[in-house]
Design a protein around this motif. Structure first.
Motif, PDB file in Angstrom:
ATOM      1  N   ARG A  21     -16.615  13.788  36.238  1.00  0.00           N
ATOM      2  CA  ARG A  21     -15.858  14.397  37.162  1.00  0.00           C
ATOM      3  C   ARG A  21     -14.573  13.343  37.184  1.00  0.00           C
ATOM      4  N   CYS A  75     -14.713  23.056  43.906  1.00  0.00           N
ATOM      5  CA  CYS A  75     -14.138  23.538  42.458  1.00  0.00           C
ATOM      6  C   CYS A  75     -13.031  22.278  42.152  1.00  0.00           C
ATOM      7  N   ARG A 103     -28.628  25.767  45.631  1.00  0.00           N
ATOM      8  CA  ARG A 103     -29.067  24.401  45.373  1.00  0.00           C
ATOM      9  C   ARG A 103     -30.604  24.301  45.457  1.00  0.00           C
ATOM     10  N   ARG A 112     -18.975  18.581  45.186  1.00  0.00           N
ATOM     11  CA  ARG A 112     -18.893  19.508  43.779  1.00  0.00           C
ATOM     12  C   ARG A 112     -18.034  20.500  44.086  1.00  0.00           C
ATOM     13  N   THR A 164     -12.927  33.071  36.306  1.00  0.00           N
ATOM     14  CA  THR A 164     -13.011  33.273  37.957  1.00  0.00           C
ATOM     15  C   THR A 164     -11.583  33.520  38.361  1.00  0.00           C
ATOM     16  N   LYS A 216     -28.108  21.322  41.618  1.00  0.00           N
ATOM     17  CA  LYS A 216     -28.160  22.653  41.480  1.00  0.00           C
ATOM     18  C   LYS A 216     -29.077  23.401  40.911  1.00  0.00           C
ATOM     19  N   TRP A 269     -22.761  13.081  35.980  1.00  0.00           N
ATOM     20  CA  TRP A 269     -21.811  14.249  36.617  1.00  0.00           C
ATOM     21  C   TRP A 269     -20.494  13.093  37.142  1.00  0.00           C
TER      22      TRP A 269
END
Ligand code: HEM
Length: 461
Positions: free
Chosen positions: A111, A404, A337, A402, A272, A83, A107
């Protein structure tokens, strides 16, 4: 989710110089970018092609707008990319090491941990809460009155997020939470965009307010966590999963990690989706023929009752309306990125440390892939367009590892809330109200969306 501001000609250290704005035209453009970042980026992509090099804030940036390049950025070369620092600066102070910006093994583990909470069966079970929250909010509306529909949708999705993911309610706090989120988003993004920042510890009015607003959000998250810890009845929601999760060495998440994940899911989960709803109401209000067709479909299938999950496959136009709203006003408008090692796009090698961008706003309005690209035409989705589009053109929820985590949740919520409310109300923009998309971390309506709310004939309340 990044911005550009101020640009000058740049090149990579590779064999080929990247196309991009150079020399004098560029000076005027720096101002244009400040004034209209979305339009200027779009213009750059059209003017210079599928890969453009430019500088913003003294940092070299690369903008990709060929579908294969976008795919490469989000999917194929995922392992070489992180990121971007700007994203981390803009959301890191608020979200800490939550799922949205954590990296690597940490991560991956987090996740895996959160994923079961977003399983389709579980998400579908939230449908009645989604409808209930929308109808509860609508009870406050008087026929003929004007409201900022963006704020109204924020209240709906906030309540949905806390009830479904954390098993609690926040209705009385929603105004404060909305105000705090908006302020902090602007504050952190503008700090990330400014090379000369006043240190955060200095007691300027903005710094002091940022601290207060952050404390407010923190205290809400910690309250949710501590209330849950006191409960004796086992639950089956996201917070339970996070709290029970064990690391390989048998330890649990620290209080800080739990706070970061909860804050991330809370903010990513409601902000969002509220935007996707708000922009869709705006588009329907401006396109009465599409609105009438939607109403006809909804009324034909549902006859005034709210939709449930099983109804959605019988409502193709509703699905098309949601897809089209996300196309024209993608709440996440930019993927950013940075590369830890050289990456190659076509004939261009990008040296490490560049910020590499791909924009939903640009790709999803590209006339190469969409006829009448700037127009709201839900019909375009009715004959299998989704399957025909090359990968890397339409990606409102990102792509690759990655992508959503809440995509199913968000789509379901948007569709159900629209189905419930469109049968009861019509929304019309107030004449003269400026609707200006503001590309913060998410694509927000800068001055809100003030609409008149009209009850439909036959609507019972
Ligand atoms: C219309 C609504 C939504 C849109 C347009 C949207 C868009 C996105 C996009 C584009 C990404 C990828 C970011 C990147 O690759 O840099 C993302 C990631 C994420 N979204 Fe959403 N999102 C929505 C709703 C939600 C909801 C409802 C939740 C949770 C309840 C959620 C939680 C997350 C999380 C946790 C990530 C990070 C995933 C990871 O990196 O593993 N989002 N979202």
């Amino acid at each position: 989710m990044d911005e550009i501001a101020g640009a000058k000609a740049t090149s990579t250290n590779g064999k080929h110089k990247l196309p991009g704005p150079k020399g004098l035209p560029f000076l005027g453009m720096a101002l244009e970018i400040r004034k209209d970042p979305l339009g200027t980026l779009q213009w750059m992509a059209r003017e210079y092609g599928d890969i453009v090099g430019f500088q913003a804030l003294g940092m070299p940036r690369v903008l990709l707008s060929r579908p294969e390049f976008v795919q490469q950025l989000l999917v194929l070369d995922h392992a070489k990319l992180r990121k971007s620092p700007l994203t981390k600066m803009a959301v890191g102070p608020l979200l800490g090491q939550g799922l949205l910006i954590s990296e690597g093994d940490f991560w991956r583990r987090q996740r895996r941990l959160a994923q079961p909470a977003f399983h389709r069966v579980r998400t579908n079970a939230y449908a009645p809460v989604m409808v209930e929250c929308a109808l509860e909010q609508a009870k406050q509306w008087r026929g003929g009155e004007a409201r900022n529909i963006a704020e109204e949708m924020m209240k709906v999705t906030l309540e949905v997020a806390v009830r479904t993911l954390f098993g609690t309610s926040l209705a009385s706090d929603s105004e404060n939470i909305g105000r705090a989120t908006t302020f902090l988003m602007r504050y952190h993004l503008s700090r990330a965009r400014t090379p000369w920042r006043v240190p955060r510890f200095l007691p300027t009015p903005a710094n002091r307010r940022a601290e207060r607003e952050r404390d407010l959000l923190d205290s809400m998250v910690y309250r949710i966590i501590s209330e849950r810890k006191k409960e004796t009845q086992p639950r089956n929601d996201l917070l339970t999963l996070l709290m029970a999760a064990m690391h390989e060495d048998g330890t649990q998440m620290t209080e800080q990690q739990l706070r970061d994940e909860t804050m991330t899911l809370f903010l990513a989960g409601h902000e969002t989706t509220a935007l996707s709803l708000s922009w869709t109401w705006y588009l329907l209000g401006e396109n009465p023929a599409a609105e009438a067709r939607l109403h006809e479909e909804l009324y034909g299938v549902l006859g005034g009752r709210p939709a449930d999950v099983g109804d959605l496959e019988k409502l193709p136009y509703l699905n098309a309306v949601v897809n089209e709203g996300l196309r024209l006003y993608p709440p996440a408008h930019m993927m950013a990125r940075t590369n830890a090692e050289p990456v190659r796009f076509g004939g261009y090698e990008i040296p490490p440390g560049r910020t590499i961008l791909a924009s939903q706003w640009i790709m999803q309005r590209d006339p190469r892939f969409f006829e009448d690209a700037e127009r709201f035409l839900p019909e375009r989705w009715l004959d299998g367009l989704m399957e025909r589009l090359p990968a890397g053109v339409y990606f409102p929820f990102g792509d690759g590892p990655r992508r959503c985590i809440g995509q199913g949740f968000a789509f379901l919520e948007t569709a159900l809330v629209i189905a419930a409310l469109a049968q009861k109300f019509q929304f019309r923009l107030l004449p003269g109200h400026p609707v200006v998309p503001e590309p913060l971390v998410t694509l927000r309506p800068k001055y809100g969306i003030r609409m008149r709310i009209m009850k439909r004939a036959g609507s019972d309340d």
